[in-house]
Design a protein around this motif. Structure first.
Motif, mmCIF file in Angstrom:
data_model
loop_
_atom_site.group_PDB
_atom_site.id
_atom_site.type_symbol
_atom_site.label_atom_id
_atom_site.label_comp_id
_atom_site.label_asym_id
_atom_site.label_seq_id
_atom_site.Cartn_x
_atom_site.Cartn_y
_atom_site.Cartn_z
ATOM 1 N N ALA A 147 16.068 -17.961 2.541
ATOM 2 C CA ALA A 147 15.936 -16.979 3.608
ATOM 3 C C ALA A 147 14.481 -16.585 3.803
ATOM 4 O O ALA A 147 13.673 -16.645 2.874
ATOM 5 N N THR A 148 14.178 -16.172 5.017
ATOM 6 C CA THR A 148 12.904 -15.542 5.333
ATOM 7 C C THR A 148 13.168 -14.049 5.478
ATOM 8 O O THR A 148 14.102 -13.654 6.174
ATOM 9 N N THR A 149 12.389 -13.242 4.790
ATOM 10 C CA THR A 149 12.655 -11.799 4.785
ATOM 11 C C THR A 149 11.431 -11.007 5.212
ATOM 12 O O THR A 149 10.292 -11.389 4.932
ATOM 13 N N VAL A 150 11.694 -9.884 5.883
ATOM 14 C CA VAL A 150 10.647 -8.946 6.269
ATOM 15 C C VAL A 150 11.158 -7.535 6.040
ATOM 16 O O VAL A 150 12.283 -7.211 6.433
ATOM 17 N N LEU A 156 0.833 -1.182 0.000
ATOM 18 C CA LEU A 156 0.000 0.000 0.000
ATOM 19 C C LEU A 156 0.876 1.242 0.000
ATOM 20 O O LEU A 156 1.956 1.262 0.581
ATOM 21 N N GLY A 157 0.424 2.276 -0.665
ATOM 22 C CA GLY A 157 1.232 3.479 -0.773
ATOM 23 C C GLY A 157 1.337 4.247 0.528
ATOM 24 O O GLY A 157 2.321 4.929 0.778
ATOM 25 N N ARG A 158 0.329 4.172 1.385
ATOM 26 C CA ARG A 158 0.313 4.934 2.627
ATOM 27 C C ARG A 158 0.077 4.013 3.809
ATOM 28 O O ARG A 158 -0.358 2.886 3.661
ATOM 29 N N GLY A 159 0.359 4.541 4.985
ATOM 30 C CA GLY A 159 0.200 3.745 6.179
ATOM 31 C C GLY A 159 1.368 2.798 6.367
ATOM 32 O O GLY A 159 2.433 2.948 5.775
ATOM 33 N N ALA A 160 1.167 1.807 7.214
ATOM 34 C CA ALA A 160 2.218 0.837 7.540
ATOM 35 C C ALA A 160 1.911 -0.507 6.899
ATOM 36 O O ALA A 160 0.752 -0.904 6.766
ATOM 37 N N CYS A 161 2.967 -1.213 6.499
ATOM 38 C CA CYS A 161 2.788 -2.565 5.989
ATOM 39 C C CYS A 161 4.057 -3.369 6.197
ATOM 40 O O CYS A 161 5.153 -2.819 6.363
ATOM 41 N N PHE A 162 3.886 -4.682 6.237
ATOM 42 C CA PHE A 162 5.001 -5.620 6.291
ATOM 43 C C PHE A 162 5.068 -6.349 4.957
ATOM 44 O O PHE A 162 4.113 -7.020 4.562
ATOM 45 N N MET A 163 6.168 -6.201 4.259
ATOM 46 C CA MET A 163 6.396 -6.937 3.021
ATOM 47 C C MET A 163 7.240 -8.155 3.363
ATOM 48 O O MET A 163 8.352 -8.020 3.880
#
Length: 266
Positions: free
Chosen positions: A99-102, A74-81
């Motif tokens: 690997a596990t990535t965040v 999402l362009g705004r707010g918070a997110c975890f990719m």
């Protein structure tokens, strides 16, 4: 910063908890490969287990954040990719390079990232403006890109998705070999970028890879003193995820190999 900030501490703990099941699962992979159906089902369940646990743990950190696994953030707010298992082809075959990535994002910027290879227990992390590190038992190791200046002496990695047009990417491989004669393909783009950040590789070429596979690694490279370019010869800030989205042809290098990137761009 020789310690983990509160945000990174929570991210690291979430990743480690989510990947705890991979110890047993990975050790079982070779035993199951005699049955294609069984081991593919097993790998799918393993992937989903990591994904669900990671979701649960990250939502405890920021319940209001979006959880982005396969789509654009999402362009705004918070997110975890997130990428539960980057290098799943290696995982399936019992190769310990995955690997596990965040990547934690706020308002279109990557603020912090974690790349963790459970098989080797190697964990890399970065926070915008505070550097990139590899986890150590007592002290965390500050990551710095290499000082290699000559392309002929460079060790370069490449993670190229041929599904987007084999002719273009075959040419990219050809040019890489012509320029460096020393190319590695690990099968996990996040680990390749972590190796650039650590100075083990001098550059990394990523073509046709999903944003979730590169976001965490790009911040590692930038915070380790490296540079990130698209293959149109333009440098950009990898923490700006909108800029990454518009270019799925990315090169991460140390501070001295821009000329190599320019030649690869043609």
């Amino acid at each position: 910063m020789s310690y983990l900030s509160p945000t990174l501490t929570l991210l690291v703990n979430a990743v480690k908890k989510a990947t705890s099941s991979l110890d047993r699962d990975f050790s079982e992979i070779e035993k199951l490969q005699s049955s294609v159906r069984n081991y593919q089902t097993f790998v799918t369940r393993s992937f989903e287990k990591v994904s669900q646990t990671l979701r649960n743990e990250l939502m405890r950190i920021r319940p209001d954040a979006a959880f982005v696994e396969n789509n654009r953030p999402l362009g705004r707010g918070a997110c975890f990719m997130v990428n539960p298992i980057d290098g799943i082809g290696n995982f399936i075959r019992g190769v310990p390079l995955f690997a596990t990535t965040v990547a934690y994002c706020e308002n279109g910027e990557v603020k912090a990232s974690v790349v963790y290879n459970r098989a080797s227990d190697e964990l890399y992390f970065a926070e915008k403006g505070n550097g990139a590190y590899k986890e150590g038992f007592r002290n965390h190791e500050r990551l710095r890109v290499s000082a290699t200046k000559e392309p002929a002496q460079a060790l370069v990695s490449a993670q190229i998705g041929f599904q987007h047009g084999s002719a273009e990417y075959t040419a990219a491989y050809r040019d890489l070999f012509a320029e460096t004669d020393n190319v590695r393909v690990l099968g996990s783009v996040s680990l390749e970028m972590a190796n650039v950040a650590a100075g083990k590789f001098d550059a990394c070429l990523s073509l046709g890879n999903h944003l979730n596979a590169v976001a965490a690694g790009l911040l590692l490279v930038r915070e380790a003193g490296g540079y990130v370019y698209n293959l149109k010869r333009a440098e950009f800030a990898p923490e700006k995820i909108e800029q990454v989205i518009v270019s799925d042809q990315i090169a991460a290098t140390n501070a001295s190999l821009e000329a190599l990137v320019v030649r690869l761009a043609g």
